[in-house]
Structure formats: C-alpha cells, structure tokens
Design a protein around this motif. Sequence first.
Motif, mmCIF file in Angstrom:
data_model
loop_
_atom_site.group_PDB
_atom_site.id
_atom_site.type_symbol
_atom_site.label_atom_id
_atom_site.label_comp_id
_atom_site.label_asym_id
_atom_site.label_seq_id
_atom_site.Cartn_x
_atom_site.Cartn_y
_atom_site.Cartn_z
ATOM 1 N N CYS A 1 8.991 33.493 -42.179
ATOM 2 C CA CYS A 1 10.186 33.302 -41.350
ATOM 3 C C CYS A 1 10.061 32.044 -40.492
ATOM 4 O O CYS A 1 11.035 31.296 -40.314
ATOM 5 C CB CYS A 1 10.411 34.532 -40.464
ATOM 6 S SG CYS A 1 10.839 36.027 -41.388
ATOM 7 N N TRP A 2 8.867 31.825 -39.961
ATOM 8 C CA TRP A 2 8.622 30.632 -39.133
ATOM 9 C C TRP A 2 8.848 29.362 -39.951
ATOM 10 O O TRP A 2 9.514 28.427 -39.496
ATOM 11 C CB TRP A 2 7.204 30.678 -38.591
ATOM 12 C CG TRP A 2 6.853 29.555 -37.662
ATOM 13 C CD1 TRP A 2 6.544 28.271 -38.001
ATOM 14 C CD2 TRP A 2 6.788 29.606 -36.234
ATOM 15 N NE1 TRP A 2 6.286 27.528 -36.886
ATOM 16 C CE2 TRP A 2 6.424 28.314 -35.784
ATOM 17 C CE3 TRP A 2 6.986 30.619 -35.296
ATOM 18 C CZ2 TRP A 2 6.265 28.011 -34.437
ATOM 19 C CZ3 TRP A 2 6.819 30.324 -33.961
ATOM 20 C CH2 TRP A 2 6.466 29.037 -33.536
ATOM 21 N N TRP B 1 10.566 28.974 -42.718
ATOM 22 C CA TRP B 1 11.955 28.828 -43.116
ATOM 23 C C TRP B 1 12.831 28.365 -41.950
ATOM 24 O O TRP B 1 13.711 27.512 -42.102
ATOM 25 C CB TRP B 1 12.462 30.158 -43.662
ATOM 26 C CG TRP B 1 13.938 30.164 -43.962
ATOM 27 C CD1 TRP B 1 14.955 30.630 -43.183
ATOM 28 C CD2 TRP B 1 14.562 29.655 -45.147
ATOM 29 N NE1 TRP B 1 16.157 30.464 -43.783
ATOM 30 C CE2 TRP B 1 15.956 29.852 -45.007
ATOM 31 C CE3 TRP B 1 14.082 29.067 -46.316
ATOM 32 C CZ2 TRP B 1 16.873 29.486 -45.969
ATOM 33 C CZ3 TRP B 1 14.990 28.695 -47.288
ATOM 34 C CH2 TRP B 1 16.363 28.900 -47.113
ATOM 35 N N ARG B 2 12.578 28.929 -40.781
ATOM 36 C CA ARG B 2 13.431 28.650 -39.627
ATOM 37 C C ARG B 2 13.196 27.261 -39.045
ATOM 38 O O ARG B 2 14.155 26.538 -38.757
ATOM 39 C CB ARG B 2 13.167 29.720 -38.554
ATOM 40 C CG ARG B 2 14.140 29.687 -37.377
ATOM 41 C CD ARG B 2 13.780 30.774 -36.391
ATOM 42 N NE ARG B 2 13.784 32.086 -37.027
ATOM 43 C CZ ARG B 2 13.042 33.100 -36.613
ATOM 44 N NH1 ARG B 2 12.222 32.948 -35.588
ATOM 45 N NH2 ARG B 2 13.111 34.256 -37.232
ATOM 46 N N TYR B 3 11.899 26.900 -38.920
ATOM 47 C CA TYR B 3 11.610 25.664 -38.186
ATOM 48 C C TYR B 3 11.190 24.485 -39.066
ATOM 49 O O TYR B 3 11.291 23.339 -38.645
ATOM 50 C CB TYR B 3 10.515 25.936 -37.150
ATOM 51 C CG TYR B 3 10.917 26.993 -36.147
ATOM 52 C CD1 TYR B 3 12.069 26.866 -35.386
ATOM 53 C CD2 TYR B 3 10.140 28.129 -35.972
ATOM 54 C CE1 TYR B 3 12.447 27.843 -34.488
ATOM 55 C CE2 TYR B 3 10.504 29.113 -35.058
ATOM 56 C CZ TYR B 3 11.652 28.966 -34.326
ATOM 57 O OH TYR B 3 12.026 29.937 -33.429
ATOM 58 N N ASN C 1 14.956 24.761 -42.103
ATOM 59 C CA ASN C 1 16.251 24.644 -41.431
ATOM 60 C C ASN C 1 16.193 23.763 -40.189
ATOM 61 O O ASN C 1 17.249 23.332 -39.694
ATOM 62 C CB ASN C 1 16.767 26.032 -41.035
ATOM 63 C CG ASN C 1 17.144 26.865 -42.245
ATOM 64 O OD1 ASN C 1 17.399 26.335 -43.323
ATOM 65 N ND2 ASN C 1 17.172 28.191 -42.071
ATOM 66 N N ARG C 2 14.997 23.531 -39.677
ATOM 67 C CA ARG C 2 14.770 22.674 -38.496
ATOM 68 C C ARG C 2 15.636 23.085 -37.303
ATOM 69 O O ARG C 2 16.234 22.254 -36.625
ATOM 70 C CB ARG C 2 15.011 21.205 -38.851
ATOM 71 C CG ARG C 2 14.068 20.713 -39.936
ATOM 72 C CD ARG C 2 14.012 19.220 -39.989
ATOM 73 N NE ARG C 2 13.050 18.792 -40.984
ATOM 74 C CZ ARG C 2 11.756 18.586 -40.773
ATOM 75 N NH1 ARG C 2 11.259 18.794 -39.569
ATOM 76 N NH2 ARG C 2 10.964 18.169 -41.743
ATOM 77 N N THR C 3 15.672 24.384 -37.039
ATOM 78 C CA THR C 3 16.390 24.876 -35.867
ATOM 79 C C THR C 3 15.505 24.721 -34.623
ATOM 80 O O THR C 3 14.291 24.510 -34.716
ATOM 81 C CB THR C 3 16.756 26.356 -36.056
ATOM 82 O OG1 THR C 3 15.557 27.107 -36.289
ATOM 83 C CG2 THR C 3 17.696 26.530 -37.239
ATOM 84 N N TYR D 1 13.433 25.767 -31.309
ATOM 85 C CA TYR D 1 12.556 26.908 -31.036
ATOM 86 C C TYR D 1 13.218 27.871 -30.060
ATOM 87 O O TYR D 1 13.832 27.446 -29.072
ATOM 88 C CB TYR D 1 11.229 26.430 -30.452
ATOM 89 C CG TYR D 1 10.352 25.708 -31.431
ATOM 90 C CD1 TYR D 1 9.810 26.375 -32.531
ATOM 91 C CD2 TYR D 1 10.063 24.355 -31.267
ATOM 92 C CE1 TYR D 1 9.005 25.714 -33.441
ATOM 93 C CE2 TYR D 1 9.256 23.685 -32.174
ATOM 94 C CZ TYR D 1 8.730 24.362 -33.264
ATOM 95 O OH TYR D 1 7.937 23.710 -34.166
ATOM 96 N N SER D 2 13.087 29.153 -30.344
ATOM 97 C CA SER D 2 13.560 30.167 -29.399
ATOM 98 C C SER D 2 12.621 30.204 -28.189
ATOM 99 O O SER D 2 11.527 29.637 -28.216
ATOM 100 C CB SER D 2 13.604 31.542 -30.074
ATOM 101 O OG SER D 2 12.280 31.953 -30.429
ATOM 102 N N ASP E 1 9.257 31.828 -29.114
ATOM 103 C CA ASP E 1 8.421 30.981 -29.960
ATOM 104 C C ASP E 1 7.935 29.741 -29.217
ATOM 105 O O ASP E 1 6.799 29.304 -29.401
ATOM 106 C CB ASP E 1 9.185 30.575 -31.218
ATOM 107 C CG ASP E 1 9.466 31.757 -32.129
ATOM 108 O OD1 ASP E 1 8.739 32.763 -32.014
ATOM 109 O OD2 ASP E 1 10.403 31.678 -32.937
#
Length: 298
Positions: free
Chosen positions: A229-230, A232-234, A237-239, A241-242, A245
Amino acid sequence: MAATSFRSYAVVSLLIIFFIQPSISIYCDEDDCYDLLGVSQNANASEIKRAYYKLSLKHHPDKNPDPESKKLFVKIANAYEILKDEVTRGQYDYAIEHPEEVFYNTARYYHAYYGHKTDPRAVLVGLLLVLSGIQYLNQWTRYHQAIDMVKRTPAYKNKLKALELERTGAMPSKKKGGYKIDKKMQEDISKELELQIKGAEKPSMWGLLGVRFILLPYTLGKLLLWYGCWYWRYKINRTSYSWEDASYLTRRALGAPPDSWEYLDESTKKDLIDRRLWVKSNLESYLSEMRKESKRRR
C-alpha cells in the motif's frame, strides 16, 4: 614437587577413566556387544543373526526360567539391536576405537536412538513453551520489582493520599503524621492506579515468543500488505504523506522511540513534520541547527 606432579597425574588419570568408561559401555553397559553374541568384530550380518537366534532360544524366559538367564537374554537382545543395524554398529565400532572422544560418542548414541523417534514439531513446540514461560516469568518479576520501587517513592504516596482524601472528603492535616491512610482503602486505590513504567511494562500474552511465532504468518502478511500500500500510494501515485505516515517518517529519521514521540506536543510535532526530516538534506540542516543551539546555550 614430585609428589604434587604425581597427584596431578593421578587426578587426571582418574578423570580420564571416569569419562572414557561411559563412552565405551554406553551401548552394552560393562559388556562387549560382540562377546555377548559370541562373535568377532569382523562377523558379518548373517553370522550375527544366527548367533542371536541361537542364544535367544537358549536364554528366552519361556525356555529358561532362571532369573540370571532372563537378565542375560535382555543383554543379548540389546547387543543384537545395536549390531544388526549398520549405522549403530559403525558408531559402536568407532567408540571402541576412539574411547577418548567421550562427548562425540555419547551424542551419536543418543541421536541414533532418540533423534528419529522424536517429532521435530513436538520439540519446537516444547522449546517455544519453555522459552515463553521463562520470558513471562522474567517480565512479571521485573514488573513487580519496578512497581514496588515506585510505591516506595514520596510522589506515589502523596498521590495515593490525595486520592483518598478526595474520596473520603477529609481535610488534610498540616501536622506531621496527623492523617493516616487506611490500609484497606490504600490497597483498593492502589489497584486502580495504572502505573506505566518504561522498560518494565505489565506482561502481555501477545508479546510472548510462542504467540509471536504462531502469529508470524499473519504478521508477515500484514507487513507485506503495508509495504504494498505504501509503495502504491507514495511511489506510484505520488500522493502527499498522511499525518500518521509523515509522523512515522519523521520519528524514524530522528531515531525517536514511539513513546518519546507521543509525549511531544502537537505544535512541536507539526514543526518537525513540516521540515520534512525524512529527506537527508533537511535532516542534516536540522541537526546542524540543534548543535549550534546547544553550543549557544552553553
């Protein structure tokens, strides 16, 4: 001097005899396995088998009621069990030729007789149970020792006294020893106080080695899912950080334990997260600032 050397030599000789004897007699006690069957060390498997059947017919308890003959039959049967198998016979021959290798011969004997009879899974379960038991007792002992030390401190006694006064509605006395704490109420209130002592936490079943081993597949699966998930997300998708995180990355960059991070106020956490300390250059700049600030305060 000569007497001392003689005594030392005698002690060493006795120790050698004491240790060597078991390695030779571990198979057939004080007897020679070949002599019990009446064959030579060079006898083949057929000769050993014939000798055993001949002697077993002679000394079997059903054929010979003599108690001594019964004891001899047990020895003959044991000797045959050793010599009929090529592996155990080879180990016995090696023990005869190398009696000085006590521990090696003993280990080979017990491995041959008990190693294949023991289920490795049972050994693993037993080992985990023993280690978990020792771990739990050790944690429980450390926890109670730490609790006893804390309960002797003035800060704890004052807190306990304040809680009791609050519940009873009594007024604190300015006189030294003017108000005594009721022992029964002290025990009741003491049970309600949760003492969190770093390095001596209350034992938990979830932290035991055996439980962790059982949950290892689940833990590994959860870890792989988290990394997936990490990534894929960062990474893909380069979203952004929450907060959770970003806190994790900041704490890891600073090398701060979870407890220390939790004690920080929200403004300090936000300032550290905004600095993006998981980036190497930002971390180096921050550490340089901290060093300069430390020197200035000196």
